[in-house]
Design an enzyme around this catalytic site. Sequence first.
Site, PDB file in Angstrom:
ATOM      1  N   LYS A  51       0.844  -1.203   0.000  1.00  0.00           N
ATOM      2  CA  LYS A  51       0.000   0.000   0.000  1.00  0.00           C
ATOM      3  C   LYS A  51       0.878   1.252   0.000  1.00  0.00           C
ATOM      4  CE  LYS A  51      -3.662  -2.610   2.145  1.00  0.00           C
ATOM      5  NZ  LYS A  51      -4.217  -3.176   3.370  1.00  0.00           N
ATOM      6  N   GLN A  95      -4.634  -1.919   9.547  1.00  0.00           N
ATOM      7  CA  GLN A  95      -4.424  -3.236   8.944  1.00  0.00           C
ATOM      8  C   GLN A  95      -4.991  -4.331   9.865  1.00  0.00           C
ATOM      9  OE1 GLN A  95      -3.044  -3.808   5.779  1.00  0.00           O
ATOM     10  NE2 GLN A  95      -3.831  -5.871   6.167  1.00  0.00           N
ATOM     11  N   ASP A 118     -11.417   2.150   4.125  1.00  0.00           N
ATOM     12  CA  ASP A 118     -11.577   0.697   4.088  1.00  0.00           C
ATOM     13  C   ASP A 118     -13.065   0.327   4.115  1.00  0.00           C
ATOM     14  OD1 ASP A 118     -10.055  -1.534   3.787  1.00  0.00           O
ATOM     15  OD2 ASP A 118      -9.710  -1.888   5.921  1.00  0.00           O
TER      16      ASP A 118
END
Length: 295
Positions: A51, A95, A118
């Site tokens: 990322k 994450q 997200d």
Amino acid sequence: MKLIEGKTIADIVYAECAREFEALKADGHTPGLAVVLVGDDPASRAYVGSKERKCQELGMHSVKIEKPATISQDELHAVIEELNNDDAIHGILVQLPLPDGLDEDEVILRIDPAKDVDGLHPVNIGKLAMEDPTGFAPCTPSGCQRMLVESGIETSGRNVVIVGRSLLVGKSLALLMMGKGEGANATVTVAHSRTKDLAAVTREADILVAAIGIPKFIGPDHVKEGAVVIDVGINRIDDPTAKKGSRLVGDVDFEAVAEKCEAITPVPGGVGRMTIAMLMANTIRACRLRQSRDS
Ligand code: NDP
């Protein structure tokens, strides 16, 4: 059989990102993404690294915050709070999975929904259900949908069977595909571990999506002749012939299933490529939405 390659479609998304990025830059804005990594899980570290690299390639502002697995829930909330208040940051990604002892739902709740690129905050899940375009859909399911659209695969009126009901993938993809937009209007069935006679259910699928987490679980008996198969699974299995002693496989037994399919995604090189592309697209859109709100 047509191979639906993630890279080709991700490149279309990146080209759009680059155009939008330039437009934002011209208006004096640089999209910024913060990725929070807790603990030292090697797979999570590798995902965070990809990322970060992609942000740099696109010229985006990127921040990586690493914290030990011993961080307390309150300390982690404080990290999120700081990022919520940081004007240079438009997207925040924590994450997952978090190490044992940390409550993921509580952490996600602390993220400003306008920065939740997200798409896992309840506000964004609600917007997804309501088809409110100001929300952010989770990246993996929106990547699956984009793959279908870019591959010219009709979804309207077709039977889509999704195996897996996680919020991260299966349930959110079901919401997307039963919606009214492009790459949607499907008749959706969601199967899971309690589904009876799974193969009979999946054989009804014109489009079959596997998001299970079991290597090569979907075999030829699960697939109708001429179906489209989207394999979300990413599983590492031992392989003494591979350089690293292991390799990645999907939830679909690709070799056994491919010949029955009209089209299929590979693993690696399929859906995984799309997840990061959609994250970049969401971050750039978060920047544009903030700019529109502020002006
Ligand atoms: P989860 O473990 O959260 O969910 C798995 C789902 O599969 C559950 O709904 C479960 O049912 C169902 N399931 C498990 N066993 C069976 C079975 N025997 N028959 C039918 N259904 C079953 O996983 P995720 O959704 O997070 O991830 C799924 C896969 O996708 C994993 O391989 C993961 O690595 C991969 N993934 C890939 C991404 C990418 O970028 N390509 C991103 C995210 C995930 P139940 O609810 O009843 O337990």
